[in-house]
Design a protein around this motif. Structure first.
Motif, PDB file in Angstrom:
ATOM      1  N   LEU A  28      36.658  30.641  34.498  1.00  0.00           N
ATOM      2  CA  LEU A  28      35.854  29.448  34.755  1.00  0.00           C
ATOM      3  C   LEU A  28      36.659  28.272  35.280  1.00  0.00           C
ATOM      4  N   PHE A  29      37.947  28.267  35.029  1.00  0.00           N
ATOM      5  CA  PHE A  29      38.736  27.104  35.412  1.00  0.00           C
ATOM      6  C   PHE A  29      39.898  27.466  36.329  1.00  0.00           C
ATOM      7  N   TRP A  30      41.091  27.566  35.821  1.00  0.00           N
ATOM      8  CA  TRP A  30      42.283  27.635  36.657  1.00  0.00           C
ATOM      9  C   TRP A  30      42.490  28.958  37.380  1.00  0.00           C
ATOM     10  N   GLY A  31      41.822  30.038  37.006  1.00  0.00           N
ATOM     11  CA  GLY A  31      42.054  31.324  37.646  1.00  0.00           C
ATOM     12  C   GLY A  31      40.960  31.769  38.606  1.00  0.00           C
ATOM     13  N   ARG A  32      40.027  30.896  38.908  1.00  0.00           N
ATOM     14  CA  ARG A  32      38.871  31.313  39.703  1.00  0.00           C
ATOM     15  C   ARG A  32      39.246  31.911  41.052  1.00  0.00           C
ATOM     16  N   LYS A  33      40.137  31.282  41.766  1.00  0.00           N
ATOM     17  CA  LYS A  33      40.515  31.782  43.102  1.00  0.00           C
ATOM     18  C   LYS A  33      41.173  33.157  43.008  1.00  0.00           C
ATOM     19  N   GLU A  34      42.089  33.307  42.050  1.00  0.00           N
ATOM     20  CA  GLU A  34      42.773  34.600  41.923  1.00  0.00           C
ATOM     21  C   GLU A  34      41.823  35.704  41.482  1.00  0.00           C
ATOM     22  N   PHE A  35      40.879  35.390  40.610  1.00  0.00           N
ATOM     23  CA  PHE A  35      39.929  36.414  40.182  1.00  0.00           C
ATOM     24  C   PHE A  35      39.032  36.857  41.339  1.00  0.00           C
ATOM     25  N   GLN A  36      38.811  35.982  42.307  1.00  0.00           N
ATOM     26  CA  GLN A  36      37.987  36.362  43.452  1.00  0.00           C
ATOM     27  C   GLN A  36      38.606  37.508  44.240  1.00  0.00           C
ATOM     28  N   THR A  37      39.930  37.671  44.172  1.00  0.00           N
ATOM     29  CA  THR A  37      40.575  38.786  44.877  1.00  0.00           C
ATOM     30  C   THR A  37      40.182  40.128  44.271  1.00  0.00           C
ATOM     31  N   GLN A  38      39.702  40.111  43.036  1.00  0.00           N
ATOM     32  CA  GLN A  38      39.335  41.349  42.355  1.00  0.00           C
ATOM     33  C   GLN A  38      37.865  41.697  42.518  1.00  0.00           C
ATOM     34  N   VAL A  39      37.095  40.787  43.082  1.00  0.00           N
ATOM     35  CA  VAL A  39      35.661  41.041  43.233  1.00  0.00           C
ATOM     36  C   VAL A  39      35.450  41.959  44.437  1.00  0.00           C
ATOM     37  N   LYS A  51      31.577  35.483  45.946  1.00  0.00           N
ATOM     38  CA  LYS A  51      32.594  35.959  44.999  1.00  0.00           C
ATOM     39  C   LYS A  51      32.838  34.964  43.874  1.00  0.00           C
ATOM     40  N   ASP A  52      32.746  33.680  44.157  1.00  0.00           N
ATOM     41  CA  ASP A  52      32.926  32.686  43.103  1.00  0.00           C
ATOM     42  C   ASP A  52      31.819  32.802  42.059  1.00  0.00           C
ATOM     43  N   ASP A  53      30.593  33.045  42.502  1.00  0.00           N
ATOM     44  CA  ASP A  53      29.480  33.232  41.562  1.00  0.00           C
ATOM     45  C   ASP A  53      29.752  34.415  40.635  1.00  0.00           C
ATOM     46  N   VAL A  54      30.246  35.505  41.192  1.00  0.00           N
ATOM     47  CA  VAL A  54      30.541  36.703  40.400  1.00  0.00           C
ATOM     48  C   VAL A  54      31.619  36.390  39.366  1.00  0.00           C
ATOM     49  N   VAL A  55      32.635  35.641  39.776  1.00  0.00           N
ATOM     50  CA  VAL A  55      33.712  35.264  38.854  1.00  0.00           C
ATOM     51  C   VAL A  55      33.169  34.391  37.728  1.00  0.00           C
ATOM     52  N   PHE A 105      47.451  37.555  40.033  1.00  0.00           N
ATOM     53  CA  PHE A 105      47.961  37.562  38.665  1.00  0.00           C
ATOM     54  C   PHE A 105      49.205  38.425  38.497  1.00  0.00           C
ATOM     55  N   GLY A 106      50.100  38.326  39.455  1.00  0.00           N
ATOM     56  CA  GLY A 106      51.359  39.067  39.362  1.00  0.00           C
ATOM     57  C   GLY A 106      51.251  40.519  39.785  1.00  0.00           C
ATOM     58  N   LEU A 107      50.076  40.957  40.122  1.00  0.00           N
ATOM     59  CA  LEU A 107      49.890  42.331  40.602  1.00  0.00           C
ATOM     60  C   LEU A 107      50.120  42.312  42.116  1.00  0.00           C
ATOM     61  N   ASP A 108      51.382  42.299  42.477  1.00  0.00           N
ATOM     62  CA  ASP A 108      51.747  42.093  43.876  1.00  0.00           C
ATOM     63  C   ASP A 108      52.417  43.301  44.518  1.00  0.00           C
ATOM     64  N   THR A 109      52.333  44.446  43.854  1.00  0.00           N
ATOM     65  CA  THR A 109      52.838  45.701  44.439  1.00  0.00           C
ATOM     66  C   THR A 109      51.809  46.795  44.163  1.00  0.00           C
ATOM     67  N   ASP A 110      51.877  47.829  44.992  1.00  0.00           N
ATOM     68  CA  ASP A 110      50.969  48.965  44.769  1.00  0.00           C
ATOM     69  C   ASP A 110      51.178  49.564  43.387  1.00  0.00           C
ATOM     70  N   ARG A 111      52.421  49.653  42.979  1.00  0.00           N
ATOM     71  CA  ARG A 111      52.720  50.257  41.677  1.00  0.00           C
ATOM     72  C   ARG A 111      52.093  49.453  40.537  1.00  0.00           C
TER      73      ARG A 111
END
Length: 136
Positions: A28-39, A51-55, A105-111
Motif C-alpha cells: 500500500l505504501f513504499w513498495g507499490r511500484k516494485e510490486f507492480q513488476t510482479q503483476v 497494475k497499481d489497482d491489483v497491488v 525486491f532484490g530478485l535481480d537474477t534468473d537464479r
C-alpha cells in the motif's frame, strides 16, 4: 476451534500473520511500484484494473488475512484455507516475474527469481499447518 497449545504452530501462525500485515502495508505504501513488476500482464486485460489497482487490492487482502489470523481464533482453519488459496492465486505473478526477467525486491537474477518460486508451496503448507490443531 484449533488447539492453540502447540507453541510451534502458534509461532508459525503469528509469524505468518506479521509477515502478511507487513507485506500488505508495503503493497500500500513504499513498495507499490516494485510490486507492480510482479503483476501478470494478463490481469489487467478486460478487468478495468491497472497494475497499481491489483497491488492495492492484494495489499488490502494481505493485511486482512494477516490480522484475521490473530484476531479471529475461532476461524483459524478457514483462514488458513483462504491464505493458502491466496498464495496459490499470487503464484502466477511470481512465475511471470521469473519468465519475463523482471527485477524487484532484490530478485535481480534468473537464479534468485527461480529459487523464489519454491517458497510459494512452503507458504501454502505453513498456512495450512499453522491453522490446524494436529487432529483430523
Amino acid at each position: 476451534m484449533p488447539d492453540s497449545s502447540n507453541p510451534l504452530r502458534t509461532l508459525a501462525r503469528w509469524s505468518l500473520a506479521g509477515a502478511m500485515v507487513f507485506a500488505g502495508v508495503t503493497h500500500l505504501f513504499w513498495g507499490r511500484k516494485e510490486f507492480q513488476t510482479q503483476v501478470p500482464d494478463w490481469t489487467t486485460r478486460g478487468t478495468g484494473f491497472d497494475k497499481d489497482d491489483v497491488v492495492i487490492v492484494s495489499g488490502v487482502l494481505e493485511v486482512m488475512l494477516g490480522a484475521s489470523l490473530v484476531l479471529l481464533p475461532g476461524s483459524r482453519r478457514t483462514l488458513g484455507n483462504y491464505l493458502a488459496a491466496f498464495f496459490v492465486a499470487i503464484f502466477p505473478g511470481n512465475l511471470e516475474q521469473y519468465l519475463k526477467k523482471r527485477d524487484g525486491f532484490g530478485l535481480d537474477t534468473d537464479r534468485k527469481r527461480f529459487v523464489r518460486l519454491f517458497f510459494q508451496p512452503v507458504l501454502v503448507a505453513v498456512a495450512l499447518w499453522s491453522t490446524r490443531d494436529g487432529r483430523r
